[in-house]
Motif scaffolding. Structure first.
Motif, PDB file in Angstrom:
ATOM      1  N   TYR A   1      -3.778 -15.899   8.050  1.00 30.84           N
ATOM      2  CA  TYR A   1      -2.669 -15.325   7.686  1.00 30.84           C
ATOM      3  C   TYR A   1      -1.606 -15.244   6.920  1.00 30.84           C
ATOM      4  O   TYR A   1      -0.484 -16.613   6.536  1.00 30.84           O
ATOM      5  CB  TYR A   1      -1.794 -15.261   9.419  1.00 30.84           C
ATOM      6  CG  TYR A   1      -2.838 -14.686  10.033  1.00 30.84           C
ATOM      7  CD1 TYR A   1      -3.372 -13.017  10.774  1.00 30.84           C
ATOM      8  CD2 TYR A   1      -3.417 -15.463  11.315  1.00 30.84           C
ATOM      9  CE1 TYR A   1      -4.331 -12.992  10.864  1.00 30.84           C
ATOM     10  CE2 TYR A   1      -4.138 -15.357  12.356  1.00 30.84           C
ATOM     11  CZ  TYR A   1      -4.785 -13.293  12.283  1.00 30.84           C
ATOM     12  OH  TYR A   1      -5.383 -13.008  13.188  1.00 30.84           O
TER      13      TYR A   1
ATOM     14  N   GLU B   1       1.976  -9.358  17.867  1.00 29.98           N
ATOM     15  CA  GLU B   1       1.140  -9.976  18.926  1.00 29.98           C
ATOM     16  C   GLU B   1       0.752 -11.293  18.345  1.00 29.98           C
ATOM     17  O   GLU B   1       1.006 -12.433  19.799  1.00 29.98           O
ATOM     18  CB  GLU B   1      -0.369  -9.609  19.454  1.00 29.98           C
ATOM     19  CG  GLU B   1      -1.508 -10.117  20.891  1.00 29.98           C
ATOM     20  CD  GLU B   1      -0.953 -10.181  22.002  1.00 29.98           C
ATOM     21  OE1 GLU B   1      -1.019 -10.799  21.913  1.00 29.98           O
ATOM     22  OE2 GLU B   1       0.134  -9.214  22.772  1.00 29.98           O
ATOM     23  N   LEU B   2       0.589 -11.835  17.366  1.00 26.24           N
ATOM     24  CA  LEU B   2       0.269 -12.526  16.459  1.00 26.24           C
ATOM     25  C   LEU B   2       1.782 -14.005  17.292  1.00 26.24           C
ATOM     26  O   LEU B   2       1.628 -14.784  17.265  1.00 26.24           O
ATOM     27  CB  LEU B   2      -0.327 -13.041  15.249  1.00 26.24           C
ATOM     28  CG  LEU B   2      -1.393 -12.277  15.497  1.00 26.24           C
ATOM     29  CD1 LEU B   2      -1.134 -11.551  13.657  1.00 26.24           C
ATOM     30  CD2 LEU B   2      -2.374 -13.141  15.681  1.00 26.24           C
TER      31      LEU B   2
ATOM     32  N   LEU C   1      -2.214  -6.340   8.058  1.00 34.43           N
ATOM     33  CA  LEU C   1      -2.313  -6.426   9.678  1.00 34.43           C
ATOM     34  C   LEU C   1      -0.891  -4.890   9.716  1.00 34.43           C
ATOM     35  O   LEU C   1       0.016  -5.412   8.717  1.00 34.43           O
ATOM     36  CB  LEU C   1      -2.204  -7.251  10.145  1.00 34.43           C
ATOM     37  CG  LEU C   1      -2.826  -8.216  10.368  1.00 34.43           C
ATOM     38  CD1 LEU C   1      -3.680  -9.271   9.073  1.00 34.43           C
ATOM     39  CD2 LEU C   1      -2.680  -9.370  11.381  1.00 34.43           C
ATOM     40  N   ASP C   2      -0.914  -4.347  10.590  1.00 33.85           N
ATOM     41  CA  ASP C   2      -0.582  -3.890  10.976  1.00 33.85           C
ATOM     42  C   ASP C   2       0.911  -4.129  11.749  1.00 33.85           C
ATOM     43  O   ASP C   2       0.668  -5.482  12.112  1.00 33.85           O
ATOM     44  CB  ASP C   2      -0.441  -2.267  11.861  1.00 33.85           C
ATOM     45  CG  ASP C   2      -0.976  -2.164  12.900  1.00 33.85           C
ATOM     46  OD1 ASP C   2      -0.560  -3.205  13.529  1.00 33.85           O
ATOM     47  OD2 ASP C   2      -2.166  -1.754  13.592  1.00 33.85           O
ATOM     48  N   GLN C   3       2.189  -3.535  12.389  1.00 33.97           N
ATOM     49  CA  GLN C   3       3.545  -4.643  12.796  1.00 33.97           C
ATOM     50  C   GLN C   3       3.003  -4.789  14.757  1.00 33.97           C
ATOM     51  O   GLN C   3       3.283  -5.673  14.485  1.00 33.97           O
ATOM     52  CB  GLN C   3       4.631  -3.265  13.040  1.00 33.97           C
ATOM     53  CG  GLN C   3       4.270  -2.087  13.697  1.00 33.97           C
ATOM     54  CD  GLN C   3       5.524  -1.469  12.900  1.00 33.97           C
ATOM     55  OE1 GLN C   3       6.055  -0.710  12.232  1.00 33.97           O
ATOM     56  NE2 GLN C   3       7.136  -0.588  14.715  1.00 33.97           N
ATOM     57  N   ASP C   4       2.000  -3.838  14.941  1.00 34.08           N
ATOM     58  CA  ASP C   4       1.918  -4.264  16.318  1.00 34.08           C
ATOM     59  C   ASP C   4       1.100  -5.619  16.162  1.00 34.08           C
ATOM     60  O   ASP C   4       1.862  -6.522  17.076  1.00 34.08           O
ATOM     61  CB  ASP C   4       0.941  -2.907  17.247  1.00 34.08           C
ATOM     62  CG  ASP C   4       1.401  -2.134  17.012  1.00 34.08           C
ATOM     63  OD1 ASP C   4       3.033  -1.848  17.648  1.00 34.08           O
ATOM     64  OD2 ASP C   4       1.194  -0.917  17.364  1.00 34.08           O
ATOM     65  N   GLU C   5       0.228  -5.509  15.818  1.00 34.56           N
ATOM     66  CA  GLU C   5      -0.708  -6.960  15.597  1.00 34.56           C
ATOM     67  C   GLU C   5       0.090  -8.178  15.331  1.00 34.56           C
ATOM     68  O   GLU C   5      -0.195  -9.235  15.346  1.00 34.56           O
ATOM     69  CB  GLU C   5      -1.676  -6.595  14.361  1.00 34.56           C
ATOM     70  CG  GLU C   5      -3.454  -5.889  14.884  1.00 34.56           C
ATOM     71  CD  GLU C   5      -4.057  -5.592  13.303  1.00 34.56           C
ATOM     72  OE1 GLU C   5      -5.134  -6.010  13.277  1.00 34.56           O
ATOM     73  OE2 GLU C   5      -3.600  -5.359  12.656  1.00 34.56           O
ATOM     74  N   ALA C   6       1.212  -7.697  14.188  1.00 35.76           N
ATOM     75  CA  ALA C   6       1.954  -8.974  13.428  1.00 35.76           C
ATOM     76  C   ALA C   6       2.613  -9.603  15.032  1.00 35.76           C
ATOM     77  O   ALA C   6       2.723 -10.721  15.116  1.00 35.76           O
ATOM     78  CB  ALA C   6       2.337  -8.529  13.059  1.00 35.76           C
TER      79      ALA C   6
ATOM     80  N   GLN D   1      -4.296 -10.741   6.260  1.00 33.53           N
ATOM     81  CA  GLN D   1      -5.404 -11.959   6.380  1.00 33.53           C
ATOM     82  C   GLN D   1      -6.317 -11.968   4.941  1.00 33.53           C
ATOM     83  O   GLN D   1      -6.747 -10.980   4.974  1.00 33.53           O
ATOM     84  CB  GLN D   1      -5.821 -11.225   8.007  1.00 33.53           C
ATOM     85  CG  GLN D   1      -7.280 -12.450   8.198  1.00 33.53           C
ATOM     86  CD  GLN D   1      -7.679 -12.188   9.941  1.00 33.53           C
ATOM     87  OE1 GLN D   1      -7.928 -10.877  10.213  1.00 33.53           O
ATOM     88  NE2 GLN D   1      -7.962 -13.077  10.548  1.00 33.53           N
TER      89      GLN D   1
END
Length: 104
Positions: A72, A34-35, A27-32, A67
């Motif tokens: 995760y 957000e999670l 996962l990229d940092q933006d996805e991380a 993931q």
């Protein structure tokens, strides 16, 4: 001969789909981020402290969020003072230790 090609092609596509699910994805940092904001995963900093605390004096080499297997996971690679690279995995949702082994 043509009748055999279609089932073989279908089987190859099925194997490719299954293997891509088993491998997982980074996962990229933006996805991380957000999670983390949604409370789905714990902060990486907390787990970095736990990983480095297992080997006093160790240095962080790499950390990533993946993931994999329907969950995760944080994968952390550290270098111990003895020069050994260790791979440590945590469940990113709970912080539970999943794996701690010498990396090849």
């Amino acid at each position: 001969m043509l009748a055999l090609a279609r089932p073989v092609r279908y089987l190859a596509l099925c194997l490719l789909a299954v293997s891509s699910l088993a491998v997982g994805r980074d996962l990229d940092q933006d996805e991380a981020l957000e999670l983390r904001h949604r409370g789905i995963i714990v902060p990486l900093e907390r787990l970095l402290e736990a990983a480095l605390g297992r080997y006093p004096g160790a240095r962080l080499l790499e950390a990533e969020l993946e993931q994999e297997h329907g969950r995760y996971e944080y994968e952390v690679e550290i270098l111990t003072p003895q020069g050994v690279v260790r791979e440590i995995k945590f469940d990113a949702a709970t912080g539970a230790l999943l794996k701690d082994e010498e990396d090849d």
